[in-house]
Write a protein that holds these residues in place. Structure first.
Motif, PDB file in Angstrom:
ATOM      1  N   GLN A   1       1.446  -5.020  -8.122  1.00 22.83           N
ATOM      2  CA  GLN A   1       1.609  -4.279  -6.878  1.00 22.83           C
ATOM      3  C   GLN A   1       0.409  -3.375  -6.666  1.00 22.83           C
ATOM      4  O   GLN A   1       0.006  -2.632  -7.562  1.00 22.83           O
ATOM      5  N   LEU A   2      -0.170  -3.479  -5.449  1.00 23.66           N
ATOM      6  CA  LEU A   2      -1.307  -2.628  -5.148  1.00 23.66           C
ATOM      7  C   LEU A   2      -0.840  -1.189  -5.015  1.00 23.66           C
ATOM      8  O   LEU A   2       0.241  -0.919  -4.510  1.00 23.66           O
ATOM      9  N   PRO A   3      -1.686  -0.244  -5.458  1.00 21.86           N
ATOM     10  CA  PRO A   3      -1.297   1.161  -5.366  1.00 21.86           C
ATOM     11  C   PRO A   3      -1.341   1.715  -3.945  1.00 21.86           C
ATOM     12  O   PRO A   3      -0.809   2.800  -3.696  1.00 21.86           O
ATOM     13  N   LEU A   4      -2.005   1.017  -3.023  1.00 22.08           N
ATOM     14  CA  LEU A   4      -2.091   1.457  -1.638  1.00 22.08           C
ATOM     15  C   LEU A   4      -1.624   0.330  -0.730  1.00 22.08           C
ATOM     16  O   LEU A   4      -1.994  -0.832  -0.940  1.00 22.08           O
ATOM     17  N   VAL A   5      -0.828   0.661   0.256  1.00 21.04           N
ATOM     18  CA  VAL A   5      -0.324  -0.334   1.193  1.00 21.04           C
ATOM     19  C   VAL A   5      -0.506   0.183   2.616  1.00 21.04           C
ATOM     20  O   VAL A   5       0.045   1.234   2.969  1.00 21.04           O
TER      21      VAL A   5
ATOM     22  N   TYR B   1     -15.076   3.811  -4.308  1.00 21.30           N
ATOM     23  CA  TYR B   1     -13.615   3.852  -4.349  1.00 21.30           C
ATOM     24  C   TYR B   1     -13.024   3.053  -5.496  1.00 21.30           C
ATOM     25  O   TYR B   1     -13.520   1.985  -5.854  1.00 21.30           O
ATOM     26  N   ASP B   2     -11.933   3.594  -6.041  1.00 16.74           N
ATOM     27  CA  ASP B   2     -11.273   2.997  -7.200  1.00 16.74           C
ATOM     28  C   ASP B   2     -10.123   2.073  -6.818  1.00 16.74           C
ATOM     29  O   ASP B   2      -9.814   1.131  -7.556  1.00 16.74           O
ATOM     30  N   TYR B   3      -9.454   2.391  -5.747  1.00 15.77           N
ATOM     31  CA  TYR B   3      -8.258   1.632  -5.361  1.00 15.77           C
ATOM     32  C   TYR B   3      -8.332   1.274  -3.873  1.00 15.77           C
ATOM     33  O   TYR B   3      -8.787   2.084  -3.059  1.00 15.77           O
ATOM     34  N   TRP B   4      -7.808   0.082  -3.576  1.00 19.10           N
ATOM     35  CA  TRP B   4      -7.793  -0.437  -2.205  1.00 19.10           C
ATOM     36  C   TRP B   4      -6.422  -0.999  -1.883  1.00 19.10           C
ATOM     37  O   TRP B   4      -5.715  -1.472  -2.763  1.00 19.10           O
ATOM     38  N   GLY B   5      -6.110  -0.979  -0.597  1.00 17.05           N
ATOM     39  CA  GLY B   5      -4.936  -1.686  -0.130  1.00 17.05           C
ATOM     40  C   GLY B   5      -5.305  -3.110   0.257  1.00 17.05           C
ATOM     41  O   GLY B   5      -6.455  -3.537   0.124  1.00 17.05           O
ATOM     42  N   GLN B   6      -4.302  -3.830   0.759  1.00 17.34           N
ATOM     43  CA  GLN B   6      -4.510  -5.243   1.110  1.00 17.34           C
ATOM     44  C   GLN B   6      -5.037  -5.415   2.529  1.00 17.34           C
ATOM     45  O   GLN B   6      -5.464  -6.510   2.901  1.00 17.34           O
ATOM     46  N   GLY B   7      -4.983  -4.349   3.315  1.00 17.64           N
ATOM     47  CA  GLY B   7      -5.498  -4.404   4.679  1.00 17.64           C
ATOM     48  C   GLY B   7      -4.431  -4.702   5.706  1.00 17.64           C
ATOM     49  O   GLY B   7      -3.399  -5.308   5.408  1.00 17.64           O
ATOM     50  N   THR B   8      -4.677  -4.262   6.929  1.00 17.90           N
ATOM     51  CA  THR B   8      -3.791  -4.553   8.055  1.00 17.90           C
ATOM     52  C   THR B   8      -4.660  -4.938   9.249  1.00 17.90           C
ATOM     53  O   THR B   8      -5.679  -4.300   9.516  1.00 17.90           O
ATOM     54  N   GLN B   9      -4.260  -5.989   9.944  1.00 13.15           N
ATOM     55  CA  GLN B   9      -5.078  -6.522  11.045  1.00 13.15           C
ATOM     56  C   GLN B   9      -4.857  -5.706  12.313  1.00 13.15           C
ATOM     57  O   GLN B   9      -3.711  -5.456  12.718  1.00 13.15           O
ATOM     58  N   VAL B  10      -5.963  -5.330  12.934  1.00  9.19           N
ATOM     59  CA  VAL B  10      -5.933  -4.692  14.246  1.00  9.19           C
ATOM     60  C   VAL B  10      -6.711  -5.583  15.205  1.00  9.19           C
ATOM     61  O   VAL B  10      -7.878  -5.899  14.959  1.00  9.19           O
TER      62      VAL B  10
ATOM     63  N   ALA C   1       0.944   5.364  -0.724  1.00 11.70           N
ATOM     64  CA  ALA C   1       0.519   5.267  -2.117  1.00 11.70           C
ATOM     65  C   ALA C   1       1.725   5.078  -3.011  1.00 11.70           C
ATOM     66  O   ALA C   1       2.769   5.703  -2.815  1.00 11.70           O
ATOM     67  N   SER C   2       1.550   4.226  -4.004  1.00  6.00           N
ATOM     68  CA  SER C   2       2.598   3.987  -4.989  1.00  6.00           C
ATOM     69  C   SER C   2       1.965   4.027  -6.370  1.00  6.00           C
ATOM     70  O   SER C   2       1.023   3.292  -6.644  1.00  6.00           O
ATOM     71  N   GLY C   3       2.464   4.917  -7.220  1.00  7.95           N
ATOM     72  CA  GLY C   3       1.892   5.035  -8.547  1.00  7.95           C
ATOM     73  C   GLY C   3       0.667   5.915  -8.607  1.00  7.95           C
ATOM     74  O   GLY C   3       0.083   6.106  -9.678  1.00  7.95           O
ATOM     75  N   LEU C   4       0.244   6.448  -7.469  1.00 11.14           N
ATOM     76  CA  LEU C   4      -0.863   7.397  -7.419  1.00 11.14           C
ATOM     77  C   LEU C   4      -0.345   8.719  -6.878  1.00 11.14           C
ATOM     78  O   LEU C   4       0.479   8.726  -5.974  1.00 11.14           O
ATOM     79  N   THR C   5      -0.864   9.805  -7.430  1.00 17.56           N
ATOM     80  CA  THR C   5      -0.590  11.117  -6.851  1.00 17.56           C
ATOM     81  C   THR C   5      -1.699  11.370  -5.848  1.00 17.56           C
ATOM     82  O   THR C   5      -2.803  11.798  -6.192  1.00 17.56           O
ATOM     83  N   LEU C   6      -1.404  11.094  -4.599  1.00 17.99           N
ATOM     84  CA  LEU C   6      -2.449  11.007  -3.583  1.00 17.99           C
ATOM     85  C   LEU C   6      -3.232  12.297  -3.403  1.00 17.99           C
ATOM     86  O   LEU C   6      -4.405  12.248  -3.036  1.00 17.99           O
TER      87      LEU C   6
ATOM     88  N   CYS D   1      -7.346   1.174   3.631  1.00 16.25           N
ATOM     89  CA  CYS D   1      -7.505   2.513   3.071  1.00 16.25           C
ATOM     90  C   CYS D   1      -7.925   2.358   1.610  1.00 16.25           C
ATOM     91  O   CYS D   1      -7.628   1.345   0.966  1.00 16.25           O
ATOM     92  N   ALA D   2      -8.631   3.357   1.129  1.00 20.65           N
ATOM     93  CA  ALA D   2      -9.148   3.324  -0.236  1.00 20.65           C
ATOM     94  C   ALA D   2      -9.117   4.729  -0.813  1.00 20.65           C
ATOM     95  O   ALA D   2      -9.252   5.709  -0.079  1.00 20.65           O
ATOM     96  N   ALA D   3      -8.939   4.807  -2.125  1.00 21.41           N
ATOM     97  CA  ALA D   3      -8.815   6.091  -2.815  1.00 21.41           C
ATOM     98  C   ALA D   3      -9.924   6.260  -3.840  1.00 21.41           C
ATOM     99  O   ALA D   3     -10.213   5.343  -4.617  1.00 21.41           O
ATOM    100  N   ASP D   4     -10.512   7.442  -3.817  1.00 23.36           N
ATOM    101  CA  ASP D   4     -11.591   7.813  -4.748  1.00 23.36           C
ATOM    102  C   ASP D   4     -11.047   8.888  -5.688  1.00 23.36           C
ATOM    103  O   ASP D   4     -10.699   9.983  -5.231  1.00 23.36           O
TER     104      ASP D   4
END
Length: 125
Positions: free
Chosen positions: A1-5, A112-121, A24-29, A96-99
């Protein structure tokens, strides 16, 4: 599971608005600087908006200044990107990405250390 969605993408007409969310899941944002990026077909991923770990500092690339607003709710582990006055050239997959270094990060993908899977716009009439 990705930490960012990411969520909230979709099809919108030019001039319309969308609000993207990053959960965020599993990260203290609150410990992470966050960047929003986008990647259009055939183009490199580009950073468009930054928000510091505290939420007090933001930065944007010129093409979205005055139209996009990044915010965060650290208590609920969420980050948002409000997009107004959308244009066809905003069509892309948004990430979105987390540093983990906190503070305010950069527009560089490699920061950046973590990335989400992306959402289409998609902005189209």
């Amino acid at each position: 599971q990705l930490p960012l969605v990411e969520s909230g993408g979709g099809l919108v007409q030019p001039g319309g608005s969308l609000r993207l969310s990053c959960a965020a899941s599993g990260l203290t944002l609150k410990d992470y600087a966050i960047g929003w990026f986008r990647q259009a077909p055939g183009k490199q991923r580009e950073g468009i908006a930054l928000i510091s770990a505290s939420g007090r500092v933001t930065d944007y690339i010129d093409s979205v200044k005055g139209r996009f607003t990044v915010s965060r709710d650290n208590a609920n582990n969420m980050v948002y990107l409000q997009m107004n006055m959308l244009k066809s050239e905003d069509t892309a997959v948004y990430y979105c990405a987390a540093d983990s270094r906190g503070g305010l990060s950069t527009f560089e993908v490699n920061a950046y250390d973590y990335w989400g899977q992306g959402t289409q716009v998609t902005v189209s009439s």
